[in-house]
Design a protein around this motif. Structure first.
Motif, PDB file in Angstrom:
ATOM      1  N   MET A  54      41.155  52.820  34.342  1.00 56.91           N
ATOM      2  CA  MET A  54      41.597  53.460  35.576  1.00 56.91           C
ATOM      3  C   MET A  54      40.488  53.504  36.622  1.00 56.91           C
ATOM      4  N   LEU A  55      39.236  53.563  36.179  1.00 57.58           N
ATOM      5  CA  LEU A  55      38.128  53.575  37.130  1.00 57.58           C
ATOM      6  C   LEU A  55      38.087  52.270  37.919  1.00 57.58           C
ATOM      7  N   GLY A  56      38.410  51.154  37.254  1.00 53.76           N
ATOM      8  CA  GLY A  56      38.466  49.876  37.949  1.00 53.76           C
ATOM      9  C   GLY A  56      39.547  49.872  39.020  1.00 53.76           C
ATOM     10  N   VAL A  57      40.692  50.489  38.718  1.00 53.40           N
ATOM     11  CA  VAL A  57      41.779  50.589  39.694  1.00 53.40           C
ATOM     12  C   VAL A  57      41.324  51.392  40.903  1.00 53.40           C
ATOM     13  N   LEU A  58      40.688  52.539  40.655  1.00 46.83           N
ATOM     14  CA  LEU A  58      40.225  53.383  41.752  1.00 46.83           C
ATOM     15  C   LEU A  58      39.158  52.677  42.586  1.00 46.83           C
ATOM     16  N   GLY A  59      38.273  51.935  41.915  1.00 45.62           N
ATOM     17  CA  GLY A  59      37.245  51.204  42.641  1.00 45.62           C
ATOM     18  C   GLY A  59      37.835  50.135  43.544  1.00 45.62           C
ATOM     19  N   ALA A  60      38.830  49.411  43.038  1.00 49.14           N
ATOM     20  CA  ALA A  60      39.476  48.369  43.843  1.00 49.14           C
ATOM     21  C   ALA A  60      40.210  48.969  45.033  1.00 49.14           C
ATOM     22  N   ILE A  61      40.917  50.077  44.791  1.00 47.11           N
ATOM     23  CA  ILE A  61      41.635  50.735  45.889  1.00 47.11           C
ATOM     24  C   ILE A  61      40.658  51.255  46.932  1.00 47.11           C
ATOM     25  N   TYR A  62      39.542  51.807  46.473  1.00 56.86           N
ATOM     26  CA  TYR A  62      38.531  52.313  47.411  1.00 56.86           C
ATOM     27  C   TYR A  62      38.032  51.201  48.326  1.00 56.86           C
ATOM     28  N   LEU A  63      37.697  50.060  47.763  1.00 59.09           N
ATOM     29  CA  LEU A  63      37.118  48.976  48.552  1.00 59.09           C
ATOM     30  C   LEU A  63      38.133  48.365  49.515  1.00 59.09           C
ATOM     31  N   VAL A  64      39.348  48.093  49.035  1.00 61.14           N
ATOM     32  CA  VAL A  64      40.325  47.440  49.893  1.00 61.14           C
ATOM     33  C   VAL A  64      40.781  48.380  51.007  1.00 61.14           C
ATOM     34  N   HIS A  65      40.897  49.670  50.691  1.00 60.33           N
ATOM     35  CA  HIS A  65      41.293  50.606  51.744  1.00 60.33           C
ATOM     36  C   HIS A  65      40.157  50.878  52.715  1.00 60.33           C
ATOM     37  N   LEU A  66      38.928  50.911  52.244  1.00 57.80           N
ATOM     38  CA  LEU A  66      37.794  51.103  53.144  1.00 57.80           C
ATOM     39  C   LEU A  66      37.735  49.983  54.171  1.00 57.80           C
TER      40      LEU A  66
ATOM     41  N   MET B  57      51.352  58.351  50.637  1.00 56.64           N
ATOM     42  CA  MET B  57      52.359  59.040  49.828  1.00 56.64           C
ATOM     43  C   MET B  57      53.719  58.362  49.972  1.00 56.64           C
ATOM     44  N   ALA B  58      54.043  57.964  51.209  1.00 58.43           N
ATOM     45  CA  ALA B  58      55.317  57.275  51.416  1.00 58.43           C
ATOM     46  C   ALA B  58      55.363  55.979  50.618  1.00 58.43           C
ATOM     47  N   ALA B  59      54.237  55.262  50.586  1.00 59.65           N
ATOM     48  CA  ALA B  59      54.183  54.013  49.822  1.00 59.65           C
ATOM     49  C   ALA B  59      54.339  54.277  48.332  1.00 59.65           C
ATOM     50  N   LEU B  60      53.638  55.283  47.845  1.00 56.64           N
ATOM     51  CA  LEU B  60      53.696  55.597  46.418  1.00 56.64           C
ATOM     52  C   LEU B  60      55.101  56.028  45.995  1.00 56.64           C
ATOM     53  N   PHE B  61      55.870  56.562  46.952  1.00 57.06           N
ATOM     54  CA  PHE B  61      57.209  57.050  46.606  1.00 57.06           C
ATOM     55  C   PHE B  61      58.320  56.192  47.191  1.00 57.06           C
ATOM     56  N   GLY B  62      58.029  54.898  47.374  1.00 57.96           N
ATOM     57  CA  GLY B  62      59.121  53.976  47.653  1.00 57.96           C
ATOM     58  C   GLY B  62      59.208  53.405  49.043  1.00 57.96           C
ATOM     59  N   LEU B  63      58.130  53.429  49.841  1.00 61.19           N
ATOM     60  CA  LEU B  63      58.186  52.880  51.191  1.00 61.19           C
ATOM     61  C   LEU B  63      58.513  51.389  51.182  1.00 61.19           C
ATOM     62  N   ALA B  64      57.863  50.637  50.294  1.00 60.40           N
ATOM     63  CA  ALA B  64      58.096  49.194  50.249  1.00 60.40           C
ATOM     64  C   ALA B  64      59.559  48.891  49.941  1.00 60.40           C
ATOM     65  N   LEU B  65      60.137  49.624  48.988  1.00 60.39           N
ATOM     66  CA  LEU B  65      61.544  49.424  48.648  1.00 60.39           C
ATOM     67  C   LEU B  65      62.440  49.744  49.836  1.00 60.39           C
TER      68      LEU B  65
ATOM     69  N   ALA C 215      50.007  61.355  37.136  1.00 61.48           N
ATOM     70  CA  ALA C 215      49.943  62.140  38.373  1.00 61.48           C
ATOM     71  C   ALA C 215      48.513  62.288  38.873  1.00 61.48           C
ATOM     72  N   TRP C 216      47.544  62.417  37.940  1.00 62.44           N
ATOM     73  CA  TRP C 216      46.160  62.608  38.376  1.00 62.44           C
ATOM     74  C   TRP C 216      45.638  61.388  39.124  1.00 62.44           C
ATOM     75  N   LEU C 217      46.150  60.193  38.755  1.00 61.32           N
ATOM     76  CA  LEU C 217      45.712  58.985  39.436  1.00 61.32           C
ATOM     77  C   LEU C 217      46.239  58.967  40.873  1.00 61.32           C
ATOM     78  N   TYR C 218      47.488  59.399  41.066  1.00 60.82           N
ATOM     79  CA  TYR C 218      48.024  59.498  42.422  1.00 60.82           C
ATOM     80  C   TYR C 218      47.185  60.455  43.259  1.00 60.82           C
ATOM     81  N   ALA C 219      46.812  61.585  42.674  1.00 55.99           N
ATOM     82  CA  ALA C 219      45.996  62.563  43.403  1.00 55.99           C
ATOM     83  C   ALA C 219      44.634  61.971  43.768  1.00 55.99           C
ATOM     84  N   ALA C 220      44.042  61.236  42.827  1.00 57.05           N
ATOM     85  CA  ALA C 220      42.743  60.611  43.097  1.00 57.05           C
ATOM     86  C   ALA C 220      42.862  59.552  44.195  1.00 57.05           C
ATOM     87  N   ILE C 221      43.961  58.799  44.186  1.00 58.24           N
ATOM     88  CA  ILE C 221      44.168  57.771  45.216  1.00 58.24           C
ATOM     89  C   ILE C 221      44.291  58.406  46.592  1.00 58.24           C
ATOM     90  N   LEU C 222      45.051  59.496  46.691  1.00 55.02           N
ATOM     91  CA  LEU C 222      45.186  60.182  47.974  1.00 55.02           C
ATOM     92  C   LEU C 222      43.845  60.742  48.442  1.00 55.02           C
TER      93      LEU C 222
END
Length: 204
Positions: free
Chosen positions: A1-13, A54-62, A145-152
């Motif tokens: 999961m740390l790898g996921v958070l690291g990738a999200i951090y870099l791409v969003h930054l 949050m909108a994306a995590l809860f179905g924005l793309a769909l 759920a904790w991963l969603y919170a960390a992503i936000l």
């Protein structure tokens, strides 16, 4: 999961630091009103980014797949808002910045600046596209759920943190003096850039 958070951090930054309406408004607010007010605006920008995330995590793309006209509506609404800001900025560019009489016009409150930051983010559908496509590819299905919170938390830290840095740079006395000497030109440059962003958004 740390790898996921690291990738999200870099791409969003990378997305957060790319020039856009939020960065432009943060720079201009800090030039005119100082670091503290620019920082409150940055908080709103961070919260606006979290709303898109949050909108994306809860179905924005769909939702965009089911109703593609919604994205088009958001695009034109966002373009109209950016053009409104650009015209307002351009029209008031020649107005003097009279710091000796602050009581003639009440400064925007911290809450007002936060709302402005949120509105600026929500009016720009580019974050919606980013969070609804690229962003979601890094989020594993059935994440806890904790991963969603960390992503936000990452999203808020990146967007708000970067714009606080922008606010600090543009609130420095040397930068401020240059702005006061060239206020009309600088405001029209900022307004022109916002207008171009709005037009690009409308025709893209």
């Amino acid at each position: 999961m740390l790898g996921v958070l690291g990738a999200i951090y870099l791409v969003h930054l990378a997305a957060a630091i790319s020039p856009g309406p939020a960065v432009l408004l943060c720079a201009r607010t800090s030039l005119r009103e100082g670091f503290a007010r620019g920082s409150w605006l940055a908080v709103g920008i961070g919260l606006g980014a979290c709303i898109w995330a949050m909108a994306a995590l809860f179905g924005l793309a769909l939702l965009f797949q089911i109703a593609p006209a919604l994205l088009t509506t958001l695009k034109f609404a966002g373009a109209a808002y950016l053009l409104y800001l650009a015209i307002k900025m351009w029209r008031h560019a020649p107005d003097p910045l009279d710091e000796a009489l602050p009581e003639t016009k009440a400064p925007r409150s911290p809450l007002g600046l936060i709302w402005l930051g949120i509105a600026t983010q929500l009016a720009n559908p580019k974050p919606a596209v980013f969070f609804g496509t690229i962003f979601l590819t890094f989020v594993p299905p059935h994440a806890p759920a904790w991963l969603y919170a960390a992503i936000l938390g990452i999203v808020f830290f990146n967007d708000a943190g970067w714009n606080v840095i922008v606010s600090r740079i543009f609130s420095l006395e040397r930068t401020r003096r240059a702005y006061l000497n060239l206020k009309s030109t600088i405001d029209r440059v900022f307004g022109g850039l916002l207008g171009l962003l709005g037009l690009k958004l409308a025709i893209s």
